[in-house]
Design a protein around this motif. Structure first.
Motif, PDB file in Angstrom:
ATOM      1  N   LEU A  72      29.026  32.404  -0.806  1.00 63.40           N
ATOM      2  CA  LEU A  72      29.609  33.137   0.313  1.00 63.40           C
ATOM      3  C   LEU A  72      28.438  34.363   0.567  1.00 63.40           C
ATOM      4  O   LEU A  72      28.349  34.930   1.913  1.00 63.40           O
ATOM      5  CB  LEU A  72      30.785  33.709   0.016  1.00 63.40           C
ATOM      6  N   GLU A  73      28.076  35.003  -0.310  1.00 65.43           N
ATOM      7  CA  GLU A  73      27.302  36.131  -0.161  1.00 65.43           C
ATOM      8  C   GLU A  73      25.971  35.581   0.838  1.00 65.43           C
ATOM      9  O   GLU A  73      25.608  36.351   1.597  1.00 65.43           O
ATOM     10  CB  GLU A  73      26.688  36.738  -1.530  1.00 65.43           C
ATOM     11  N   HIS A  74      25.385  34.635   0.352  1.00 63.87           N
ATOM     12  CA  HIS A  74      24.319  34.182   0.995  1.00 63.87           C
ATOM     13  C   HIS A  74      24.508  33.562   2.405  1.00 63.87           C
ATOM     14  O   HIS A  74      23.590  33.544   3.268  1.00 63.87           O
ATOM     15  CB  HIS A  74      23.354  33.087   0.135  1.00 63.87           C
ATOM     16  N   PHE A  75      25.680  33.024   2.589  1.00 60.42           N
ATOM     17  CA  PHE A  75      26.007  32.445   3.964  1.00 60.42           C
ATOM     18  C   PHE A  75      25.900  33.849   4.744  1.00 60.42           C
ATOM     19  O   PHE A  75      25.669  33.716   5.833  1.00 60.42           O
ATOM     20  CB  PHE A  75      27.394  31.746   3.830  1.00 60.42           C
ATOM     21  N   ARG A  76      26.829  34.671   4.302  1.00 57.82           N
ATOM     22  CA  ARG A  76      27.066  36.045   5.171  1.00 57.82           C
ATOM     23  C   ARG A  76      25.728  36.650   5.303  1.00 57.82           C
ATOM     24  O   ARG A  76      25.689  37.289   6.471  1.00 57.82           O
ATOM     25  CB  ARG A  76      28.041  36.842   4.550  1.00 57.82           C
ATOM     26  N   SER A  77      24.928  36.716   4.431  1.00 58.09           N
ATOM     27  CA  SER A  77      23.433  37.269   4.621  1.00 58.09           C
ATOM     28  C   SER A  77      22.675  36.465   5.668  1.00 58.09           C
ATOM     29  O   SER A  77      21.948  37.164   6.281  1.00 58.09           O
ATOM     30  CB  SER A  77      22.590  37.278   3.384  1.00 58.09           C
ATOM     31  N   GLY A  78      22.921  35.452   6.008  1.00 53.59           N
ATOM     32  CA  GLY A  78      22.094  34.834   7.136  1.00 53.59           C
ATOM     33  C   GLY A  78      20.934  34.117   6.831  1.00 53.59           C
ATOM     34  O   GLY A  78      20.299  33.602   7.673  1.00 53.59           O
ATOM     35  N   VAL A  79      20.791  34.308   5.406  1.00 49.04           N
ATOM     36  CA  VAL A  79      19.327  33.684   4.863  1.00 49.04           C
ATOM     37  C   VAL A  79      18.909  32.406   5.167  1.00 49.04           C
ATOM     38  O   VAL A  79      17.867  31.740   5.408  1.00 49.04           O
ATOM     39  CB  VAL A  79      19.180  34.026   3.389  1.00 49.04           C
ATOM     40  N   TRP A  80      20.225  31.523   5.277  1.00 50.34           N
ATOM     41  CA  TRP A  80      20.215  30.139   5.511  1.00 50.34           C
ATOM     42  C   TRP A  80      20.576  29.745   6.890  1.00 50.34           C
ATOM     43  O   TRP A  80      20.213  29.110   7.827  1.00 50.34           O
ATOM     44  CB  TRP A  80      20.631  29.331   4.272  1.00 50.34           C
ATOM     45  N   SER A  81      21.944  30.291   6.842  1.00 50.77           N
ATOM     46  CA  SER A  81      23.047  30.052   8.134  1.00 50.77           C
ATOM     47  C   SER A  81      22.436  30.439   9.364  1.00 50.77           C
ATOM     48  O   SER A  81      22.577  29.805  10.479  1.00 50.77           O
ATOM     49  CB  SER A  81      24.141  30.614   8.032  1.00 50.77           C
TER      50      SER A  81
END
Ligand code: NAD
Length: 506
Positions: A72-81
């Motif tokens: 979730l943290e990495h989803f919200r950071s936008g690093v991939w999404s």
């Protein structure tokens, strides 16, 4: 070692690789391998020999919480999404290349875990998994929003956005390939993933996650939690921060996934479940030997541990005896038990001794119901040290018998005679399942009528098990409610957002 080189390895080479293997059975969270929070493990056993392959992390709530939080943290950071689509595409292309480059490692891990012949990995599972990541990589910039044709004073458009953290819960029969079918569309659409492999086949999923990082994928976007269904799968499916569960497995647990969603956050759930696939051989079949060959492969391939295994052979009564004789003659030489690490082997071990016992019990049930064993019916001679079952064919079966109604998930076929095409359709549809069906006929009209009337998600006419990534894969009825492969699958990993802009005035 890549696919081409792996195809030239001998049984001796594979055994040497197995001896040298240092298996990685830990969870993969935040880009690194980690032990379970409470340090627990379980034994991963080779079903062909009974030998220990690895001690695998036994995940629970705390590990799932950790993996989901990272996702979730990495989803919200936008690093991939929110990475530019072209960049994400390039990473998935590199990823597909890396899978191919590690073909020998993947083949070895799945063979040691679940007993299938190494040749099957090299000819089917690995090429199909590579293709899966290529296909969904290519699909990334084809996901489009829409501008709708609405009132003059408004601009209205629809965005397609990823869902968040997607939980993937997969079975053991094609460990790498089933994971690829779930993980690839989820990642391609921009989601984070937490994968829960089957406890019987944990190892290739760890390697899969590690290679995502090597391909340039950001840590924390693709996590793996190992462990048992009730201990690791249930917390994932019940998690309030998981936006979707992509499940492949049994009908019983598929239903459980829907209950979990209702008990938690109403997450989306797609299920790919079991089958009792009919292969209908009409009296006017043009090439009966070809039909027999596909029927044999369709039920004995992968030891019958196939969701769409053609386990019900519906044969026109006028040719049923001839068909059964040709079937047994071919099967006896085509599927012979052997060492799964020998490239010449066509029939490996069942996934474990519980599955072996279950299949043998079904064979006893068939005998008790009055069906005749035309071939097989026991453990192959010389192979009682492993979880082997002989390829078995029942004749004289009717569709009310349990061996015709229940998914055996082993190398057990049943010949059910019919008299008319209408009766064939009625028998084919008289099942809780509806994953796939095969139709063999020389009459084009019959082919299309049957294809229309049979309640199944996939129909093969004068072939069986054909397919590529463009094909929607999924069932009617209790065979599931989702579609794997195909463009529809990537879209199912997005949600629409409606944006309404008032442009009434300059
Ligand atoms: P299963 O349902 O027992 O397990 C599947 C997965 O669910 C495993 O990872 C398991 O650990 C997990 N699980 C089990 N209980 C759980 C629970 N209470 N909560 C959360 N997770 C749980 O199935 P299986 O024996 O691994 O696989 C065989 C089944 O899979 C067969 O029915 C087969 O037809 C089906 N299958 C379907 C397809 C398809 O595409 N339709 C493909 C392959 C296999």
């Amino acid at each position: 070692m890549n696919l081409t080189d792996a195809r030239s390895l001998s049984a001796k080479d594979w055994h040497a690789r197995a001896e040298a293997l240092v298996p990685e059975g830990r969870h993969f969270i935040d880009g690194v391998f980690v032990d379970s929070s409470d340090g627990r493990t379980f034994d991963d056993v080779n079903p062909a020999t009974g030998a220990l392959v690895a001690r695998v992390a036994r995940g629970g709530q705390a590990d799932v919480d950790r993996a989901v939080a990272s996702g979730l943290e990495h989803f919200r950071s936008g690093v991939w999404s929110r990475m530019a689509p072209r960049e994400r595409m390039n990473i998935l292309y590199r990823y597909a290349e890396l899978l191919e480059a590690h073909a020998a490692e993947f083949a070895l891990l799945d063979v040691l875990d679940m007993g299938k012949p190494v040749q099957d990995m090299l000819s089917a599972d690995i090429p199909a998994s590579v293709e899966c990541f290529q296909y969904f990589g290519e699909a990334i910039d084809k996901i489009e929003g829409t501008v709708t044709n609405t009132a003059d004073d408004a601009l209205h458009y629809i965005l397609r956005q990823p869902l968040g953290v997607v939980g993937c819960i997969v079975p053991w029969n094609y460990p790498l390939m089933m994971a690829a079918w779930k993980v690839a569309p989820a990642l391609a659409a921009g989601n984070s993933v937490v994968l829960k492999p089957a406890e019987q086949s944990p190892l290739s999923c760890g390697l899969l996650a590690r290679l995502f990082i090597e391909a340039g994928g950001p840590p924390g976007v693709f996590n793996v939690v190992q462990g048992y269904g009730e201990e690791a799968g249930a917390p994932l499916a019940l998690h309030n921060d998981v936006a979707k569960i992509g499940f492949t497995g049994s009908v019983e647990i598929g239903k459980q996934m829907l209950i979990y969603a209702g008990q938690s956050n109403m997450k989306r759930v797609t299920t790919e479940c079991g089958g009792k696939t009919p292969q209908i051989i009409m009296g006017d079949v043009e090439d009966i030997d070809r039909a027999v060959q596909y029927a044999v492969n369709g039920i004995f391939g992968n030891q019958g541990e196939v969701c769409n295994a053609g386990s019900r052979l519906l044969v026109d009564r006028r040719i049923a005896e001839d068909f059964s004789q040709r079937f047994t003659a071919l099967a006896q030489t085509a599927f012979v038990a052997g060492d799964p690490l020998d490239p010449a082997t066509t029939l490996g071990a069942m996934v474990n001794t519980e599955q072996q016992k279950r299949v043998l019990e079904y064979i006893d049930i068939g005998r008790g119901e009055g069906a005749e064993v035309a071939m097989g019916g026991g453990v192959p001679s010389g192979w009682d040290h492993g979880a082997y079952v002989e390829p078995t064919l029942f004749t004289g079966v009717n569709n009310d018998m349990r061996i015709a109604r229940e998914e055996i998930f082993g190398p057990v076929g049943a010949v059910i005679p019919f008299d008319t095409p209408e009766e064939a359709v009625q028998i084919a549809n008289d099942s809780i399942y509806g994953l796939a069906a095969g139709i063999w006929t020389g009459n084009v009209g019959t082919a299309h009528r049957l294809a229309r009337d049979i309640e199944a998600g996939v129909i093969w006419v004068n072939c069986f098990d054909h397919g590529d990534m463009t094909q929607p894969w999924g069932g009617y009825k209790q065979s599931g409610n989702g579609r794997d492969k195909c463009f529809e699958s990537i879209v199912a990993h997005t949600q629409s957002k409606s944006v309404w802009v008032d442009i009434a005035q300059y």
